[in-house]
Design a protein around this motif. Structure first.
Motif, PDB file in Angstrom:
ATOM      1  N   GLY A   1      49.768  32.960  89.226  1.00 14.96           N
ATOM      2  CA  GLY A   1      51.066  32.742  89.843  1.00 14.96           C
ATOM      3  C   GLY A   1      51.943  31.726  89.160  1.00 14.96           C
ATOM      4  N   GLY A   2      51.441  31.061  88.141  1.00 20.95           N
ATOM      5  CA  GLY A   2      52.253  30.098  87.435  1.00 20.95           C
ATOM      6  C   GLY A   2      53.353  30.760  86.636  1.00 20.95           C
ATOM      7  N   GLY A   3      54.244  29.937  86.125  1.00 25.01           N
ATOM      8  CA  GLY A   3      55.331  30.473  85.320  1.00 25.01           C
ATOM      9  C   GLY A   3      56.409  29.442  85.107  1.00 25.01           C
TER      10      GLY A   3
ATOM     11  N   ARG B   1      54.626  30.692  94.108  1.00 20.48           N
ATOM     12  CA  ARG B   1      53.433  30.735  94.929  1.00 20.48           C
ATOM     13  C   ARG B   1      52.223  30.974  94.041  1.00 20.48           C
ATOM     14  NH1 ARG B   1      51.546  34.820  99.777  1.00 20.48           N
ATOM     15  NH2 ARG B   1      51.229  36.218  97.991  1.00 20.48           N
ATOM     16  N   LEU B   2      51.289  30.047  94.099  1.00 20.18           N
ATOM     17  CA  LEU B   2      50.052  30.180  93.356  1.00 20.18           C
ATOM     18  C   LEU B   2      48.986  30.804  94.248  1.00 20.18           C
ATOM     19  CD1 LEU B   2      49.877  26.702  91.571  1.00 20.18           C
ATOM     20  CD2 LEU B   2      51.098  28.779  90.871  1.00 20.18           C
ATOM     21  N   SER B   3      48.107  31.563  93.611  1.00 17.74           N
ATOM     22  CA  SER B   3      46.996  32.184  94.332  1.00 17.74           C
ATOM     23  C   SER B   3      45.678  31.791  93.684  1.00 17.74           C
ATOM     24  CB  SER B   3      47.131  33.712  94.309  1.00 17.74           C
ATOM     25  OG  SER B   3      48.323  34.136  94.944  1.00 17.74           O
ATOM     26  N   CYS B   4      44.679  31.603  94.495  1.00 19.37           N
ATOM     27  CA  CYS B   4      43.324  31.320  94.009  1.00 19.37           C
ATOM     28  C   CYS B   4      42.387  32.270  94.730  1.00 19.37           C
ATOM     29  CB  CYS B   4      42.942  29.881  94.284  1.00 19.37           C
ATOM     30  SG  CYS B   4      41.214  29.492  93.878  1.00 19.37           S
TER      31      CYS B   4
ATOM     32  N   ARG C   1      57.244  19.854 100.822  1.00 19.98           N
ATOM     33  CA  ARG C   1      57.707  20.857  99.844  1.00 19.98           C
ATOM     34  C   ARG C   1      56.653  21.928  99.576  1.00 19.98           C
ATOM     35  NH1 ARG C   1      58.663  19.480  94.717  1.00 19.98           N
ATOM     36  NH2 ARG C   1      57.155  17.755  94.673  1.00 19.98           N
ATOM     37  N   PHE C   2      55.386  21.528  99.580  1.00 17.69           N
ATOM     38  CA  PHE C   2      54.297  22.465  99.268  1.00 17.69           C
ATOM     39  C   PHE C   2      53.519  22.784 100.539  1.00 17.69           C
ATOM     40  CE2 PHE C   2      53.480  21.250  94.519  1.00 17.69           C
ATOM     41  CZ  PHE C   2      54.829  21.401  94.256  1.00 17.69           C
ATOM     42  N   ILE C   3      53.014  24.000 100.605  1.00 16.73           N
ATOM     43  CA  ILE C   3      52.192  24.418 101.726  1.00 16.73           C
ATOM     44  C   ILE C   3      50.959  25.140 101.201  1.00 16.73           C
ATOM     45  CG2 ILE C   3      52.049  25.821 103.817  1.00 16.73           C
ATOM     46  CD1 ILE C   3      55.112  25.587 104.032  1.00 16.73           C
ATOM     47  N   ILE C   4      49.799  24.665 101.621  1.00 19.34           N
ATOM     48  CA  ILE C   4      48.555  25.341 101.268  1.00 19.34           C
ATOM     49  C   ILE C   4      48.133  26.204 102.451  1.00 19.34           C
ATOM     50  CG2 ILE C   4      47.074  23.424 102.027  1.00 19.34           C
ATOM     51  CD1 ILE C   4      45.213  24.149  99.648  1.00 19.34           C
ATOM     52  N   SER C   5      47.681  27.407 102.151  1.00 20.25           N
ATOM     53  CA  SER C   5      47.269  28.323 103.202  1.00 20.25           C
ATOM     54  C   SER C   5      46.158  29.216 102.672  1.00 20.25           C
ATOM     55  CB  SER C   5      48.455  29.168 103.686  1.00 20.25           C
ATOM     56  OG  SER C   5      48.942  29.982 102.639  1.00 20.25           O
ATOM     57  N   ARG C   6      45.630  30.058 103.529  1.00 19.31           N
ATOM     58  CA  ARG C   6      44.540  30.910 103.087  1.00 19.31           C
ATOM     59  C   ARG C   6      44.588  32.252 103.810  1.00 19.31           C
ATOM     60  NH1 ARG C   6      39.800  27.397 106.131  1.00 19.31           N
ATOM     61  NH2 ARG C   6      40.354  28.003 108.268  1.00 19.31           N
ATOM     62  N   ASP C   7      43.998  33.241 103.170  1.00 18.13           N
ATOM     63  CA  ASP C   7      43.817  34.559 103.753  1.00 18.13           C
ATOM     64  C   ASP C   7      42.347  34.900 103.565  1.00 18.13           C
ATOM     65  OD1 ASP C   7      43.636  37.272 104.360  1.00 18.13           O
ATOM     66  OD2 ASP C   7      45.655  37.696 103.631  1.00 18.13           O
TER      67      ASP C   7
ATOM     68  N   GLN D   1      52.129  27.476  98.230  1.00 15.78           N
ATOM     69  CA  GLN D   1      53.563  27.761  98.203  1.00 15.78           C
ATOM     70  C   GLN D   1      54.280  26.491  97.775  1.00 15.78           C
ATOM     71  OE1 GLN D   1      55.302  30.713  98.788  1.00 15.78           O
ATOM     72  NE2 GLN D   1      57.064  29.526  98.078  1.00 15.78           N
ATOM     73  N   MET D   2      55.005  26.572  96.688  1.00 18.32           N
ATOM     74  CA  MET D   2      55.686  25.405  96.139  1.00 18.32           C
ATOM     75  C   MET D   2      57.182  25.635  96.206  1.00 18.32           C
ATOM     76  SD  MET D   2      53.234  24.592  92.863  1.00 18.32           S
ATOM     77  CE  MET D   2      53.752  26.041  91.963  1.00 18.32           C
ATOM     78  N   ASN D   3      57.862  24.790  96.942  1.00 17.59           N
ATOM     79  CA  ASN D   3      59.300  24.890  97.130  1.00 17.59           C
ATOM     80  C   ASN D   3      60.001  23.652  96.590  1.00 17.59           C
ATOM     81  OD1 ASN D   3      58.924  27.344  98.638  1.00 17.59           O
ATOM     82  ND2 ASN D   3      58.439  26.112 100.427  1.00 17.59           N
ATOM     83  N   SER D   4      61.274  23.771  96.368  1.00 19.55           N
ATOM     84  CA  SER D   4      62.090  22.640  95.887  1.00 19.55           C
ATOM     85  C   SER D   4      61.441  21.973  94.688  1.00 19.55           C
ATOM     86  CB  SER D   4      62.297  21.619  97.017  1.00 19.55           C
ATOM     87  OG  SER D   4      62.912  22.217  98.136  1.00 19.55           O
ATOM     88  N   LEU D   5      61.059  22.787  93.746  1.00 16.62           N
ATOM     89  CA  LEU D   5      60.349  22.273  92.578  1.00 16.62           C
ATOM     90  C   LEU D   5      61.245  21.383  91.736  1.00 16.62           C
ATOM     91  CD1 LEU D   5      58.401  25.526  91.748  1.00 16.62           C
ATOM     92  CD2 LEU D   5      57.342  23.284  92.164  1.00 16.62           C
ATOM     93  N   THR D   6      60.621  20.366  91.156  1.00 15.22           N
ATOM     94  CA  THR D   6      61.313  19.448  90.264  1.00 15.22           C
ATOM     95  C   THR D   6      60.553  19.412  88.932  1.00 15.22           C
ATOM     96  OG1 THR D   6      60.058  17.471  90.821  1.00 15.22           O
ATOM     97  CG2 THR D   6      61.875  18.038  92.283  1.00 15.22           C
ATOM     98  N   PRO D   7      61.185  18.929  87.869  1.00 18.27           N
ATOM     99  CA  PRO D   7      60.481  18.859  86.579  1.00 18.27           C
ATOM    100  C   PRO D   7      59.171  18.068  86.652  1.00 18.27           C
ATOM    101  CG  PRO D   7      62.818  18.641  86.220  1.00 18.27           C
ATOM    102  CD  PRO D   7      62.626  18.649  87.709  1.00 18.27           C
TER     103      PRO D   7
END
Length: 122
Positions: free
Chosen positions: A7-9, A18-21, A65-71, A80-86
């Motif tokens: 999910g990186g980029g 959104r990253l997935s593991c 800004r970030f939310i960790i969750s699971r399925d 879930q990463m929001n409002s990303l900064t450098p």
């Protein structure tokens, strides 16, 4: 045990990713799963974690800004990463501490994924 991070980029500041593991087998084998970030030239730091009971923990720099969750049905943990900064730029690793460890933190000897690169441009 394998942990596959994806999910990186490249994203502009203010954007989201959104990253997935995904792991082989149930995520409930682990006491805790987490995301760690290694910025260029810096040490690897915990970003967010989630315990088998669903408790979450965040680094101060990502709170709100970030939310960790699971399925559990998909054997996957998300970030879930929001409002990303450098300053969020780095390689993000998924890691997990097995249930038999008795620990609710991840050590260097536990399970680690291969990492996914997140680059935030200004």
């Amino acid at each position: 045990v394998q942990l596959q991070a994806s999910g990186g980029g490249l994203v502009q500041a203010g954007g989201s990713l959104r990253l997935s593991c995904t792991t082989s087998g149930s995520i409930f084998r682990f006491n805790v799963m987490g995301w760690y970030r290694q910025a260029p030239g810096k040490q690897r730091d915990m970003v967010a974690s989630i315990t088998s009971g669903g408790g979450t923990n965040y680094a101060d720099s990502v709170k709100g800004r970030f939310i960790i969750s699971r399925d559990a049905a998909k054997n996957t943990v998300y970030l879930q990463m929001n409002s990303l900064t450098p300053s969020d730029t780095g390689v993000y690793y998924c890691a997990a501490a097995p249930g038999y460890s008795g620990r609710y933190y991840v050590s260097d000897d536990d399970y680690w994924g291969q990492g996914t690169l997140v680059t935030v441009s200004s």
